[in-house]
Write an enzyme that holds these catalytic residues in place. Structure first.
Site, PDB file in Angstrom:
ATOM      1  N   TYR A 259     -22.166  33.422 -26.647  1.00  0.00           N
ATOM      2  CA  TYR A 259     -20.944  33.247 -27.453  1.00  0.00           C
ATOM      3  C   TYR A 259     -21.014  31.926 -28.216  1.00  0.00           C
ATOM      4  O   TYR A 259     -20.765  31.875 -29.427  1.00  0.00           O
ATOM      5  CB  TYR A 259     -19.754  33.279 -26.491  1.00  0.00           C
TER       6      TYR A 259
ATOM      7  N   SER B 228     -14.869  28.557 -32.799  1.00  0.00           N
ATOM      8  CA  SER B 228     -14.370  28.253 -31.456  1.00  0.00           C
ATOM      9  C   SER B 228     -14.623  26.790 -31.167  1.00  0.00           C
ATOM     10  O   SER B 228     -15.485  26.147 -31.794  1.00  0.00           O
ATOM     11  CB  SER B 228     -15.134  29.126 -30.445  1.00  0.00           C
TER      12      SER B 228
HETATM   13  P1  NAD Z   1      -8.888  39.517 -28.175  1.00  0.00           P
HETATM   14  O1  NAD Z   1      -9.954  40.076 -27.318  1.00  0.00           O
HETATM   15  O2  NAD Z   1      -7.477  39.597 -27.722  1.00  0.00           O
HETATM   16  O3  NAD Z   1      -8.928  40.170 -29.626  1.00  0.00           O
HETATM   17  C1  NAD Z   1     -10.125  40.446 -30.298  1.00  0.00           C
HETATM   18  C2  NAD Z   1      -9.881  41.593 -31.265  1.00  0.00           C
HETATM   19  O4  NAD Z   1     -11.121  41.843 -31.930  1.00  0.00           O
HETATM   20  C3  NAD Z   1      -9.472  42.894 -30.546  1.00  0.00           C
HETATM   21  O5  NAD Z   1      -8.403  43.494 -31.228  1.00  0.00           O
HETATM   22  C4  NAD Z   1     -10.731  43.735 -30.627  1.00  0.00           C
HETATM   23  O6  NAD Z   1     -10.504  45.134 -30.649  1.00  0.00           O
HETATM   24  C5  NAD Z   1     -11.336  43.246 -31.937  1.00  0.00           C
HETATM   25  N1  NAD Z   1     -12.756  43.559 -32.042  1.00  0.00           N
HETATM   26  C6  NAD Z   1     -13.729  43.394 -31.099  1.00  0.00           C
HETATM   27  N2  NAD Z   1     -14.906  43.856 -31.553  1.00  0.00           N
HETATM   28  C7  NAD Z   1     -14.674  44.322 -32.809  1.00  0.00           C
HETATM   29  C8  NAD Z   1     -15.483  44.912 -33.802  1.00  0.00           C
HETATM   30  N3  NAD Z   1     -16.792  45.138 -33.604  1.00  0.00           N
HETATM   31  N4  NAD Z   1     -14.931  45.243 -34.987  1.00  0.00           N
HETATM   32  C9  NAD Z   1     -13.602  45.016 -35.203  1.00  0.00           C
HETATM   33  N5  NAD Z   1     -12.773  44.490 -34.298  1.00  0.00           N
HETATM   34  C10 NAD Z   1     -13.312  44.132 -33.118  1.00  0.00           C
HETATM   35  O7  NAD Z   1      -9.322  37.998 -28.408  1.00  0.00           O
HETATM   36  P2  NAD Z   1      -8.682  36.803 -29.266  1.00  0.00           P
HETATM   37  O8  NAD Z   1      -8.574  35.645 -28.381  1.00  0.00           O
HETATM   38  O9  NAD Z   1      -7.529  37.238 -30.052  1.00  0.00           O
HETATM   39  O10 NAD Z   1      -9.938  36.517 -30.232  1.00  0.00           O
HETATM   40  C11 NAD Z   1      -9.826  36.374 -31.621  1.00  0.00           C
HETATM   41  C12 NAD Z   1     -10.918  35.457 -32.108  1.00  0.00           C
HETATM   42  O11 NAD Z   1     -10.696  34.150 -31.609  1.00  0.00           O
HETATM   43  C13 NAD Z   1     -12.325  35.831 -31.646  1.00  0.00           C
HETATM   44  O12 NAD Z   1     -13.248  35.619 -32.687  1.00  0.00           O
HETATM   45  C14 NAD Z   1     -12.586  34.868 -30.511  1.00  0.00           C
HETATM   46  O13 NAD Z   1     -13.957  34.656 -30.312  1.00  0.00           O
HETATM   47  C15 NAD Z   1     -11.872  33.645 -31.017  1.00  0.00           C
HETATM   48  N6  NAD Z   1     -11.515  32.676 -29.988  1.00  0.00           N
HETATM   49  C16 NAD Z   1     -10.696  33.000 -28.957  1.00  0.00           C
HETATM   50  C17 NAD Z   1     -10.386  32.044 -28.000  1.00  0.00           C
HETATM   51  C18 NAD Z   1      -9.474  32.323 -26.836  1.00  0.00           C
HETATM   52  O14 NAD Z   1      -9.397  31.488 -25.923  1.00  0.00           O
HETATM   53  N7  NAD Z   1      -8.749  33.416 -26.802  1.00  0.00           N
HETATM   54  C19 NAD Z   1     -10.905  30.751 -28.132  1.00  0.00           C
HETATM   55  C20 NAD Z   1     -11.738  30.457 -29.191  1.00  0.00           C
HETATM   56  C21 NAD Z   1     -12.035  31.424 -30.124  1.00  0.00           C
END
Ligand code: NAD
Length: 256
Positions: free
Chosen positions: A148, A135
């Site tokens: 986080y 991130s």
């Molecule tokens: P999201 O919440 O839409 O998707 C996350 C997915 O991970 C979901 O499908 C959820 O069911 C799955 N998940 C959660 N816990 C789990 C587990 N224990 N085992 C398996 N699957 C699990 O969020 P996103 O934005 O798509 O996030 C994806 C990645 O990107 C994450 O690692 C998040 O930290 C990172 N991220 C997101 C952002 C943002 O702004 N959206 C920014 C930086 C980093």
């Protein structure tokens, strides 16, 4: 010719958000995609739609990883790539964060990434690629998301060490560092059937217009294209690096 023709790729947390877009793009590029998540209904539906395979995988559980990797090896006889994408976010000031909440985030974001590399790398007998989802907060602080941010800093550390240790086996390991991306994590209204996602995305664009040089929140499809670059041969001489995708947010502050 696709950029991933015939490659077997596991994407965790692929039922929605960035992982979903990665699964869609990788399938378009010719990969045998394994959609892994705890959201079985959504994950199965996506896998069916894009011609992928679904596995139930809670990334925080070592047994789940063993079973998932075993079933993928049985189905395809190989694993070429892993995108450690699953993650969770909790908001709290550090001094108000219950230990159980801290450990829950560590267990999914940090331990999940560690277990993924530990279980999948030995199965990459012909080399491969690993993309860890860190991130923007892996590289800087952000109030209210201390747990986080700690796990995402750790993901970057794990990425660098894994790159050093796995290079000799022709496995490249990199990290992506997204800023704010329009998924249910940053835009929970996307999970509300009553809400209009175009409306909530517009509101977020307005918010990020003030914060981000490129003037809007990022799209999960944009992150998927970066994950593709790091998974295919276009990045063949790159390993151990963080790749920021944040619309310029981390570039600095502007006083004009
Ligand atoms: P999201 O919440 O839409 O998707 C996350 C997915 O991970 C979901 O499908 C959820 O069911 C799955 N998940 C959660 N816990 C789990 C587990 N224990 N085992 C398996 N699957 C699990 O969020 P996103 O934005 O798509 O996030 C994806 C990645 O990107 C994450 O690692 C998040 O930290 C990172 N991220 C997101 C952002 C943002 O702004 N959206 C920014 C930086 C980093």
């Amino acid at each position: 010719m696709g950029k991933l023709d015939g490659r077997v790729v596991i994407v965790t947390g692929a039922a929605r958000g960035q992982g979903e877009q990665e699964a869609r793009l990788f399938a378009e590029e010719g990969a045998e995609v394994v959609v892994a998540d705890v959201l079985d209904e959504q994950g199965e539906a996506l896998a069916k739609e894009v011609g992928a395979r679904y596995v139930h995988l809670d990334v925080s559980r070592e047994d789940d990883w063993r079973q998932a990797v075993g079933s993928v090896e049985e189905a395809y006889g190989r694993i070429d790539a892993l995108v450690n994408n699953a993650g969770i976010l909790r908001f709290n000031a550090l001094v108000d964060t219950p230990l159980a909440e801290f450990m829950q985030v560590v267990q999914v974001n940090q331990v999940g990434c560690f277990l993924g590399m530990k279980t999948v790398a030995p199965a990459m007998t012909e080399g491969g690629t690993i993309v860890n989802t860190a991130s923007y907060t892996a590289l800087t602080g952000m109030a209210a998301v201390g747990t986080y941010a700690a796990t995402k800093h750790a993901v970057l550390g794990l990425t660098r060490v894994a790159a050093l240790e796995l290079a000799g086996r022709r496995i490249r390991v990199n990290a992506i560092c997204p800023g704010a991306i329009d998924t249910p994590m940053s835009n929970p209204a996307r999970l509300d059937p009553q809400a209009d996602p175009r409306e909530t995305s517009r509101a977020l664009d307005e918010l990020y217009h003030k914060l981000v040089p490129l003037g809007r929140i990022g799209r999960p499809e944009e992150v998927a294209r970066l994950a593709l670059f790091l998974t295919c041969d276009d990045s063949s001489y790159i390993t151990g690096q963080p790749f920021v995708i944040d619309g310029g947010w981390l570039a600095g502050v502007s006083v004009i």
